[in-house]
Design an enzyme around this catalytic site. Structure first.
Site, mmCIF file in Angstrom:
data_model
loop_
_atom_site.group_PDB
_atom_site.id
_atom_site.type_symbol
_atom_site.label_atom_id
_atom_site.label_comp_id
_atom_site.label_asym_id
_atom_site.label_seq_id
_atom_site.Cartn_x
_atom_site.Cartn_y
_atom_site.Cartn_z
ATOM 1 N N HIS A 114 36.335 30.513 87.170
ATOM 2 C CA HIS A 114 35.059 30.762 87.848
ATOM 3 C C HIS A 114 34.165 31.637 86.972
ATOM 4 O O HIS A 114 34.639 32.574 86.315
ATOM 5 C CB HIS A 114 35.289 31.447 89.201
ATOM 6 C CG HIS A 114 35.628 30.476 90.290
ATOM 7 N ND1 HIS A 114 34.715 30.045 91.207
ATOM 8 C CD2 HIS A 114 36.784 29.843 90.582
ATOM 9 C CE1 HIS A 114 35.283 29.192 92.041
ATOM 10 N NE2 HIS A 114 36.553 29.059 91.679
ATOM 11 N N PRO A 115 32.870 31.372 86.979
ATOM 12 C CA PRO A 115 31.939 32.172 86.162
ATOM 13 C C PRO A 115 31.592 33.490 86.844
ATOM 14 O O PRO A 115 31.734 33.633 88.061
ATOM 15 C CB PRO A 115 30.706 31.269 86.086
ATOM 16 C CG PRO A 115 30.722 30.545 87.394
ATOM 17 C CD PRO A 115 32.176 30.281 87.693
ATOM 18 N N SER B 136 28.283 25.367 90.835
ATOM 19 C CA SER B 136 28.067 26.811 90.715
ATOM 20 C C SER B 136 26.587 27.141 90.571
ATOM 21 O O SER B 136 26.102 28.133 91.118
ATOM 22 C CB SER B 136 28.858 27.366 89.528
ATOM 23 O OG SER B 136 30.243 27.328 89.781
ATOM 24 N N ALA C 213 24.036 25.507 91.844
ATOM 25 C CA ALA C 213 23.392 25.394 93.157
ATOM 26 C C ALA C 213 23.798 26.541 94.070
ATOM 27 O O ALA C 213 22.973 27.077 94.813
ATOM 28 C CB ALA C 213 23.765 24.056 93.790
ATOM 29 N N GLU C 214 25.070 26.937 94.004
ATOM 30 C CA GLU C 214 25.549 28.006 94.882
ATOM 31 C C GLU C 214 24.892 29.339 94.539
ATOM 32 O O GLU C 214 24.439 30.084 95.429
ATOM 33 C CB GLU C 214 27.072 28.100 94.791
ATOM 34 C CG GLU C 214 27.777 26.919 95.462
ATOM 35 C CD GLU C 214 29.172 26.659 94.926
ATOM 36 O OE1 GLU C 214 29.795 25.709 95.427
ATOM 37 O OE2 GLU C 214 29.619 27.382 94.014
ATOM 38 N N GLN C 215 24.818 29.663 93.247
ATOM 39 C CA GLN C 215 24.206 30.945 92.867
ATOM 40 C C GLN C 215 22.712 30.935 93.160
ATOM 41 O O GLN C 215 22.145 31.949 93.583
ATOM 42 C CB GLN C 215 24.483 31.235 91.391
ATOM 43 C CG GLN C 215 25.969 31.458 91.095
ATOM 44 C CD GLN C 215 26.204 32.272 89.831
ATOM 45 O OE1 GLN C 215 25.333 33.012 89.364
ATOM 46 N NE2 GLN C 215 27.413 32.153 89.282
ATOM 47 N N PHE D 101 34.891 38.547 89.620
ATOM 48 C CA PHE D 101 34.602 38.715 91.045
ATOM 49 C C PHE D 101 34.186 37.359 91.622
ATOM 50 O O PHE D 101 33.295 36.690 91.101
ATOM 51 C CB PHE D 101 33.473 39.728 91.239
ATOM 52 C CG PHE D 101 33.038 39.864 92.672
ATOM 53 C CD1 PHE D 101 33.782 40.616 93.562
ATOM 54 C CD2 PHE D 101 31.887 39.226 93.130
ATOM 55 C CE1 PHE D 101 33.381 40.731 94.895
ATOM 56 C CE2 PHE D 101 31.481 39.336 94.445
ATOM 57 C CZ PHE D 101 32.236 40.092 95.331
#
Length: 471
Positions: A371-372, A388, A390-392, A423
């Site tokens: 995960h980034p 990721s 789109a989610e961020q 995190f």
């Protein structure tokens, strides 16, 4: 076994609104099983007498012999019970579906004429009223075709519905394979119709009932008086009617037999139930073919993804990115016992999570490290996966000020240094301020606690992604 054919999901937590005609809150459907003259009997070429669904306590087959009392009870259904029910339903103006055993119909021309004059639907109840459990498949298929042919010969029309009752594990497939039926009813698994994919074809199923059914006058535990039966039907109706008033209309089936409910003391309970139904507004009393035609028009079959039917390559191609850069999770999930219950977001999620939870700690840690960082360098460089990104963006992490971005990167670095993985949080559940607050709070946790929490968040992220992909 890695594929489980039974469907434990059905319509799911939110069944469709059937949109019954005129906004009805419930569809009530009466089935009259006409079996008299089609039951096991030496005269019919059977090896023993009938022993099922009569008022003879503890009845057993008589191999090689006729059973005078059993035959006489079945004859009562044709001679007296049918006409009592005919008067009741025609007098109340309620249409009926008859499940007609083809050989029984052929032996009762006057009753068939009365059914047709009342515009009752006559569906097929098989060729004979016998067990099909141990019948060879080719013989059962032959009997289905023979039943259809005899039904058309006797009634002048092909049956549009099918119900065997004393069926085998092959019955539904064999009946569907004919392609002749608007609906099949050898199922008891729902309060609404549904489509079932059989041999690549969508077949409408209209569930029947064995509990709102007078057969329990001949079973234990069962009904003793007509009032017992009537009270149960009324309680069932009231429950479903209330659900319909609350916005979730259903269907109620009532199963009847001429030789059982046709007796004077038993039919009194049915009469009280009909009076109760007719005292309510918003009730659609329909034949099963009416329900089938309505459902096919309002809720036609919809072609949809069926993950449980995908081969391994297709499954991994479709779901391999749900757990970030970890297609092995999908590979292992595909090897689990999947079935129709997994053909939805929650189902695939459960399978993926099972594979993830079975993995070793090092394997799960590798997923975490895939995960980034939130608002990190990969995001700034546009190198995140589409999911990721789109989610961020949804949490506003792509619109941070320089100071806010620097603060996030500092927190990320501290968290990584302490716990050994980035995190992770399901950002769709939070706004920017909530994400930052969670980072600050969780930074103080011990690494074992954070590992467990990060794994939970990975699973939560997967659920969001699957809900974008599947119903």
């Amino acid at each position: 076994m890695t594929r489980y054919p039974r469907d434990m999901r059905g319509h799911g937590a939110h069944p469709p609104d059937p949109h019954w005609p005129d906004g009805a809150r419930i569809a009530v459907q009466f089935v009259l099983n006409y079996e008299e003259g089609g039951e096991n009997c030496l005269l019919h070429g059977d090896p023993a007498s009938e022993a099922f669904l009569s008022d003879i306590p503890g009845a057993a087959p008589w191999p090689g012999e006729r059973h005078w009392n059993m035959e006489s009870i079945y004859e009562y259904g044709a001679r007296a019970g049918f006409w009592r029910l005919h008067r009741l339903f025609t007098g109340a103006g309620i249409p009926v579906t008859v499940y007609g055993v083809a050989t029984a119909l052929a032996r009762s021309p006057e009753q068939v004429a009365a059914m047709q004059a009342a515009e009752w639907e006559i569906a097929s109840h098989g060729l004979k009223w016998i067990e099909h459990r141990d019948m060879p498949e080719d013989e059962e298929a032959r009997q289905i075709e023979a039943a259809i042919a005899l039904h058309e010969e006797v009634t002048g029309a092909l049956p549009q519905g099918w119900y065997t009752g004393r069926c085998s594990m092959r019955t539904v497939r064999l009946a569907a394979r004919t392609g002749r039926f608007a609906y099949l009813s050898d199922c008891y698994d729902d309060d609404l119709p549904y489509w079932r994919r059989i041999d690549g074809r969508d077949q409408l199923m209209i569930p029947y009932t064995l509990e709102a059914n007078d057969m329990r006058f001949a079973a234990s535990p069962g009904w003793v008086t007509g009032r017992d039966f009537g009270d149960y039907l009324i309680d069932t109706f009231d429950t479903l009617y209330a659900e319909g008033c609350a916005g979730a209309p259903k269907m109620m089936s009532v199963g009847l037999h001429c030789r059982l409910i046709g007796r004077p003391g038993k039919i009194a309970g049915l009469r009280r139930f009909i009076e109760h139904v007719q005292a309510h507004e918003g009730v659609w009393c329909a034949r099963r073919i009416d329900i089938a035609e309505h459902w096919a028009r309002v809720h036609p079959p919809v072609d949809r993804e069926r993950p449980s039917e995908m081969d391994r390559a297709a499954f991994v191609a479709r779901f391999g990115s749900v757990f970030e850069h970890s297609p092995w999770v999908a590979e292992r999930a595909h090897a689990l016992e999947l079935g129709p219950a997994h053909d939805c977001a929650s189902g695939v999620h459960n399978a993926l999570c099972r594979a993830f939870r079975r993995a070793t700690p090092d394997e799960r840690r590798a997923v975490l490290n895939a995960h980034p960082d939130l608002a990190g360098k990969l995001a700034a460089a546009g190198r995140l996966t589409p999911e990721s990104t789109a989610e961020q963006a949804g949490a506003g992490l792509d619109r941070l000020t320089d100071d806010a971005r620097a603060e996030f990167q500092s927190l990320n670095a501290k968290y990584m240094e302490k716990h050994g993985f980035p995190f992770i949080i399901a950002v769709r559940d939070h706004d920017t301020a909530q994400v930052r607050g969670a980072m600050e709070r969780r930074l103080a946790n011990d690494s074992e606690t954070e590992f467990a929490e990060a794994c939970r968040q990975v699973e939560r992220i997967a659920l969001h992604r699957l809900r974008d992909m599947l119903p």
